[in-house]
Design an enzyme around this catalytic site. Structure first.
Site, PDB file in Angstrom:
ATOM      1  CG  ASP A   3       0.943  -9.608   0.935  1.00 27.95           C
ATOM      2  OD1 ASP A   3       1.152 -10.782   0.609  1.00 27.95           O
ATOM      3  OD2 ASP A   3       0.407  -8.774   0.178  1.00 27.95           O
TER       4      ASP A   3
ATOM      5  CG  ASP B 280      -2.765  -7.995   5.722  1.00 26.50           C
ATOM      6  OD1 ASP B 280      -3.174  -7.749   4.579  1.00 26.50           O
ATOM      7  OD2 ASP B 280      -1.565  -7.865   6.070  1.00 26.50           O
TER       8      ASP B 280
HETATM    9  C1  BG6 Z   1      -0.686  -5.576   0.400  1.00 28.60           C
HETATM   10  C2  BG6 Z   1       0.775  -5.422   0.691  1.00 28.60           C
HETATM   11  O1  BG6 Z   1      -1.152  -6.757   0.980  1.00 28.60           O
HETATM   12  O2  BG6 Z   1      -0.934  -5.626  -0.996  1.00 28.60           O
HETATM   13  C3  BG6 Z   1       1.342  -4.214  -0.040  1.00 28.60           C
HETATM   14  O3  BG6 Z   1       0.974  -5.261   2.082  1.00 28.60           O
HETATM   15  C4  BG6 Z   1       1.016  -4.323  -1.527  1.00 28.60           C
HETATM   16  O4  BG6 Z   1       2.730  -4.161   0.162  1.00 28.60           O
HETATM   17  C5  BG6 Z   1      -0.490  -4.482  -1.718  1.00 28.60           C
HETATM   18  O5  BG6 Z   1       1.457  -3.158  -2.217  1.00 28.60           O
HETATM   19  C6  BG6 Z   1      -0.878  -4.658  -3.194  1.00 28.60           C
HETATM   20  O6  BG6 Z   1      -0.359  -5.879  -3.642  1.00 28.60           O
HETATM   21  P1  BG6 Z   1      -0.236  -6.300  -5.165  1.00 28.60           P
HETATM   22  O7  BG6 Z   1       0.245  -7.735  -5.098  1.00 28.60           O
HETATM   23  O8  BG6 Z   1      -1.595  -6.203  -5.775  1.00 28.60           O
HETATM   24  O9  BG6 Z   1       0.750  -5.378  -5.804  1.00 28.60           O
HETATM   25 MG    MG Z   2       0.120  -6.908   5.588  1.00 26.79          MG
END
Ligand code: BG6
Ligand code: MG
Length: 218
Positions: free
Chosen positions: A11, A9
């Site tokens: 984030d 993963d």
């Molecule tokens: C995930 C994060 O990786 O991506 C979430 O942990 C986030 O917090 C999700 O909402 C979607 O991300 P994005 O950048 O497309 O809004």
């Molecule tokens: Mg994550």
């Protein structure tokens, strides 16, 4: 088990963008006059943009055009914060682990729900270390559905049984296990204790540590 691929993963695992997601949602919630704490944010970790907004709204129902506008506003705040990201923002232990995996011939992928994953990878300058990126554009069903990790394994051309997922979110651990992959959870056991092995983060974690931790649990 014979590990041939590791799917990370992004984030909260490779870099602390989980904090930027939190700050962006918090800013939006503040503007809407909705209380939003760090504890509330724990439920959003790893969850899609849309489902995050639904959780933030705590049952309030809005027309679709307003939902879209709020998601775009939050994403604008988030994208603004990405300009700060440099290779120094790789979390502790990530650089040495990526180097070790490359040397050991283990393939690597990113399995991130984020539509900003490519941009974050570019800013972290880890594109050359990663063999495949599955992101928020890759599949329809978000984590905890297994789809994103199965898709990532497919990009690596590896069977799921030979892939391990590294996740910081409960929904991500669920997704890995639904994909019949072993999951390494990063963070408190209250959040990722259902993973096949748990580490606080990737500091000093080697391939051997991962193999041994997975073998210790049936
Ligand atoms: C995930 C994060 O990786 O991506 C979430 O942990 C986030 O917090 C999700 O909402 C979607 O991300 P994005 O950048 O497309 O809004
Ligand atoms: Mg994550």
């Amino acid at each position: 088990m014979n590990i041939r691929g590791i799917i990370f993963d992004l984030d909260g695992v490779l870099t602390d963008t989980a904090e930027y997601h939190f700050l962006s949602w918090q800013r939006l919630a503040h503007e809407l006059g909705i209380p939003f704490t760090r504890d509330d944010n724990e439920h959003l970790r790893g969850v899609s943009r849309r489902q995050s907004l639904e959780l933030l709204l705590k049952g309030r129902v809005l027309p679709e055009d307003q939902m879209q506008a709020l998601m775009e506003r939050k994403n604008g705040y988030y994208v603004e914060s990405l300009v700060n990201i440099t290779p120094d923002d790789l979390l502790p232990g990530v650089r040495p682990l990526l180097d070790e995996l490359r040397t050991a011939g283990i393939q690597t992928a990113i399995g991130s729900a984020s539509k900003n994953a490519q941009e974050v990878v570019r800013r972290l300058e880890i594109g050359a270390d990663i063999d495949a990126i599955a992101d928020g554009y890759s599949v329809i069903r978000p984590k905890p559905a297994p789809d994103l990790f199965v898709y990532a394994a497919g990009m690596l051309r590896l069977p799921v049984a030979e892939c391990v997922v590294v996740e910081d979110a409960a929904a991500g651990v669920d997704a890995a296990q639904a994909a019949a992959m072993k999951a390494i959870g990063l963070g408190p056991v209250e959040r990722v204790g259902h993973a096949d092995a748990v580490f606080p983060d990737l500091s000093n974690v080697t391939l051997k540590d991962i193999v041994e931790a997975l073998e210790a649990r049936p």
